[in-house]
Motif scaffolding. Structure first.
Motif, PDB file in Angstrom:
ATOM      1  N   UNK A  24      11.868  11.629  -0.578  1.00  0.00           N
ATOM      2  CA  UNK A  24      12.629  11.038   0.527  1.00  0.00           C
ATOM      3  C   UNK A  24      12.336   9.545   0.643  1.00  0.00           C
ATOM      4  N   UNK A  25      11.064   9.177   0.454  1.00  0.00           N
ATOM      5  CA  UNK A  25      10.699   7.767   0.534  1.00  0.00           C
ATOM      6  C   UNK A  25      11.366   6.962  -0.572  1.00  0.00           C
ATOM      7  N   UNK A  26      11.395   7.498  -1.787  1.00  0.00           N
ATOM      8  CA  UNK A  26      12.059   6.794  -2.890  1.00  0.00           C
ATOM      9  C   UNK A  26      13.549   6.623  -2.618  1.00  0.00           C
ATOM     10  N   UNK A  27      14.151   7.576  -1.902  1.00  0.00           N
ATOM     11  CA  UNK A  27      15.588   7.502  -1.627  1.00  0.00           C
ATOM     12  C   UNK A  27      15.924   6.410  -0.614  1.00  0.00           C
ATOM     13  N   UNK A  28      15.022   6.137   0.330  1.00  0.00           N
ATOM     14  CA  UNK A  28      15.332   5.146   1.359  1.00  0.00           C
ATOM     15  C   UNK A  28      14.849   3.747   0.975  1.00  0.00           C
ATOM     16  N   UNK A  29      13.952   3.645   0.011  1.00  0.00           N
ATOM     17  CA  UNK A  29      13.457   2.331  -0.394  1.00  0.00           C
ATOM     18  C   UNK A  29      14.467   1.637  -1.303  1.00  0.00           C
ATOM     19  N   UNK A  30      14.507   0.298  -1.293  1.00  0.00           N
ATOM     20  CA  UNK A  30      15.420  -0.429  -2.191  1.00  0.00           C
ATOM     21  C   UNK A  30      15.080  -0.168  -3.653  1.00  0.00           C
ATOM     22  N   UNK A  31      16.047  -0.446  -4.524  1.00  0.00           N
ATOM     23  CA  UNK A  31      15.871  -0.186  -5.952  1.00  0.00           C
ATOM     24  C   UNK A  31      14.730  -0.995  -6.553  1.00  0.00           C
ATOM     25  N   UNK A  32      14.382  -2.121  -5.962  1.00  0.00           N
ATOM     26  CA  UNK A  32      13.286  -2.937  -6.494  1.00  0.00           C
ATOM     27  C   UNK A  32      11.923  -2.407  -6.075  1.00  0.00           C
ATOM     28  N   UNK A  33      11.867  -1.545  -5.046  1.00  0.00           N
ATOM     29  CA  UNK A  33      10.596  -1.065  -4.497  1.00  0.00           C
ATOM     30  C   UNK A  33      10.309   0.371  -4.911  1.00  0.00           C
ATOM     31  N   UNK A  34      11.338   1.207  -4.977  1.00  0.00           N
ATOM     32  CA  UNK A  34      11.138   2.622  -5.282  1.00  0.00           C
ATOM     33  C   UNK A  34      10.377   2.863  -6.584  1.00  0.00           C
TER      34      UNK A  34
ATOM     35  N   UNK B 219       6.800   3.456  12.233  1.00  0.00           N
ATOM     36  CA  UNK B 219       6.889   3.924  10.848  1.00  0.00           C
ATOM     37  C   UNK B 219       7.172   5.416  10.867  1.00  0.00           C
ATOM     38  N   UNK B 220       7.527   5.948   9.725  1.00  0.00           N
ATOM     39  CA  UNK B 220       7.804   7.379   9.613  1.00  0.00           C
ATOM     40  C   UNK B 220       7.145   7.923   8.354  1.00  0.00           C
ATOM     41  N   UNK B 221       6.796   9.195   8.430  1.00  0.00           N
ATOM     42  CA  UNK B 221       6.184   9.880   7.290  1.00  0.00           C
ATOM     43  C   UNK B 221       7.262  10.653   6.542  1.00  0.00           C
ATOM     44  N   UNK B 222       7.383  10.375   5.250  1.00  0.00           N
ATOM     45  CA  UNK B 222       8.411  11.001   4.426  1.00  0.00           C
ATOM     46  C   UNK B 222       7.779  11.624   3.195  1.00  0.00           C
ATOM     47  N   UNK B 223       8.418  12.659   2.685  1.00  0.00           N
ATOM     48  CA  UNK B 223       8.002  13.204   1.390  1.00  0.00           C
ATOM     49  C   UNK B 223       8.295  12.158   0.312  1.00  0.00           C
ATOM     50  N   UNK B 224       7.550  12.185  -0.796  1.00  0.00           N
ATOM     51  CA  UNK B 224       7.733  11.134  -1.805  1.00  0.00           C
ATOM     52  C   UNK B 224       9.177  10.942  -2.256  1.00  0.00           C
TER      53      UNK B 224
ATOM     54  N   UNK C 232       0.814  -1.206   0.000  1.00  0.00           N
ATOM     55  CA  UNK C 232       0.000   0.000   0.000  1.00  0.00           C
ATOM     56  C   UNK C 232       0.846   1.253   0.000  1.00  0.00           C
ATOM     57  N   UNK C 233       0.398   2.235  -0.764  1.00  0.00           N
ATOM     58  CA  UNK C 233       0.966   3.580  -0.667  1.00  0.00           C
ATOM     59  C   UNK C 233       0.053   4.339   0.288  1.00  0.00           C
ATOM     60  N   UNK C 234       0.483   4.414   1.547  1.00  0.00           N
ATOM     61  CA  UNK C 234      -0.314   5.057   2.591  1.00  0.00           C
ATOM     62  C   UNK C 234       0.074   6.526   2.650  1.00  0.00           C
ATOM     63  N   UNK C 235      -0.899   7.398   2.446  1.00  0.00           N
ATOM     64  CA  UNK C 235      -0.651   8.835   2.412  1.00  0.00           C
ATOM     65  C   UNK C 235      -1.369   9.538   3.560  1.00  0.00           C
ATOM     66  N   UNK C 236      -0.827  10.683   3.963  1.00  0.00           N
ATOM     67  CA  UNK C 236      -1.550  11.554   4.878  1.00  0.00           C
ATOM     68  C   UNK C 236      -2.066  12.757   4.104  1.00  0.00           C
ATOM     69  N   UNK C 237      -2.714  13.671   4.791  1.00  0.00           N
ATOM     70  CA  UNK C 237      -3.319  14.815   4.111  1.00  0.00           C
ATOM     71  C   UNK C 237      -2.294  15.803   3.573  1.00  0.00           C
ATOM     72  N   UNK C 238      -1.044  15.660   3.965  1.00  0.00           N
ATOM     73  CA  UNK C 238       0.026  16.524   3.464  1.00  0.00           C
ATOM     74  C   UNK C 238       0.756  15.907   2.282  1.00  0.00           C
ATOM     75  N   UNK C 239       0.306  14.726   1.822  1.00  0.00           N
ATOM     76  CA  UNK C 239       0.941  14.078   0.686  1.00  0.00           C
ATOM     77  C   UNK C 239       2.173  13.279   1.030  1.00  0.00           C
ATOM     78  N   UNK C 240       2.432  13.060   2.325  1.00  0.00           N
ATOM     79  CA  UNK C 240       3.590  12.277   2.723  1.00  0.00           C
ATOM     80  C   UNK C 240       3.276  10.788   2.639  1.00  0.00           C
ATOM     81  N   UNK C 241       4.341   9.991   2.510  1.00  0.00           N
ATOM     82  CA  UNK C 241       4.225   8.543   2.347  1.00  0.00           C
ATOM     83  C   UNK C 241       4.670   7.858   3.632  1.00  0.00           C
ATOM     84  N   UNK C 242       3.909   6.846   4.053  1.00  0.00           N
ATOM     85  CA  UNK C 242       4.254   6.091   5.253  1.00  0.00           C
ATOM     86  C   UNK C 242       5.251   4.983   4.893  1.00  0.00           C
ATOM     87  N   UNK C 243       6.404   4.999   5.550  1.00  0.00           N
ATOM     88  CA  UNK C 243       7.438   3.979   5.330  1.00  0.00           C
ATOM     89  C   UNK C 243       7.699   3.292   6.665  1.00  0.00           C
TER      90      UNK C 243
END
Length: 223
Positions: free
Chosen positions: A105-115, A98-103, A5-16
């Motif tokens: 930032x989330x792509x930067x911390x996720x593995x290359x197969x997930x981002x 979990x932590x809320x990250x900007x999109x 799931x791409x879990x979002x908050x009202x600020x557009x951040x992604x839950x990782x």
């Protein structure tokens, strides 16, 4: 099969979720069990992993991974990516583990197969479309394979400056124009289409108007 799931908050951040010891960072979710649908499997993964009980939203992307690439060597893996949320501020703040990250930032911390799944899923969300990936690579005909801002620029510009019409650019964007660009109807072209002549009923002959003899034309100024 797996569902994330791409879990979002009202600020557009992604839950990782915070990765446990010895595991990679990933999007929330997990493996779909035998009798579950992807939506049910994702809802269970959110409930068990994060204590989050929320409806699972629409399907944003599907990623097919061949055997042996970051997975079991004897079978392929199909991952469904769904939208979850946006969660209201009170519920988003109450989540732990979990932590809320900007999109980006989330792509930067996720593995290359997930981002790429996150990137394509967010693009599908912003464009109201669907993304098809194979091993993280957007496939031809998938309009969500581009960053939303990049896709919008291409869609409204039509062709890029200095690029011959019909020739895709070199580099990572090669092939995006003409494949990813949304086609719009041409009202002028529709107006040029001639309506079909209705067929004559069976047994009725079409009467053809006889041609007039030019020699029998009435002289100009005659009575």
């Amino acid at each position: 099969m797996a569902a994330t799931g791409i879990v979002l908050d009202t600020r557009g951040r992604v839950l990782v979720p915070t990765a446990s010891h010895g595991t990679d960072t990933d999007l929330p979710g997990g493996t779909v069990e035998d009798t579950e649908t992807p939506e049910q499997g994702l809802a269970r993964g959110l409930r068990e992993g994060l204590g989050l009980t929320v409806p699972v939203g629409r399907l944003l992307a599907v990623d097919s991974r061949p055997p042996g690439r970051h997975g079991p060597p004897d079978r392929s893996l199909i991952v469904h990516v769904h939208l979850v949320g946006p969660l209201p501020p009170q519920e988003a703040a109450a989540l732990t583990g979990a932590r809320w990250l900007r999109p980006e930032e989330a792509c930067a911390v996720l593995p290359a197969r997930v981002a790429p799944r996150l990137r394509a899923g967010l693009a599908a969300l912003h464009t109201g479309s669907f993304a098809h990936l194979v091993d993280g690579v957007p496939q031809p005909g998938s309009p969500a394979g581009l960053d939303p801002a990049r896709r919008a620029a291409l869609e409204h510009a039509g062709t890029r400056r200095g690029e011959p019409p019909g020739q895709p650019a070199e580099g990572p964007d090669r092939g995006e124009r003409g494949v990813h660009r949304r086609r719009r109807p041409d009202p002028a072209g529709a107006a040029r289409v001639r309506p079909h002549r209705p067929l004559e009923p069976a047994g009725r002959r079409h009467r053809q108007r006889p041609r007039r003899d030019p020699a029998r034309r009435r002289p100009a100024g005659g009575p």
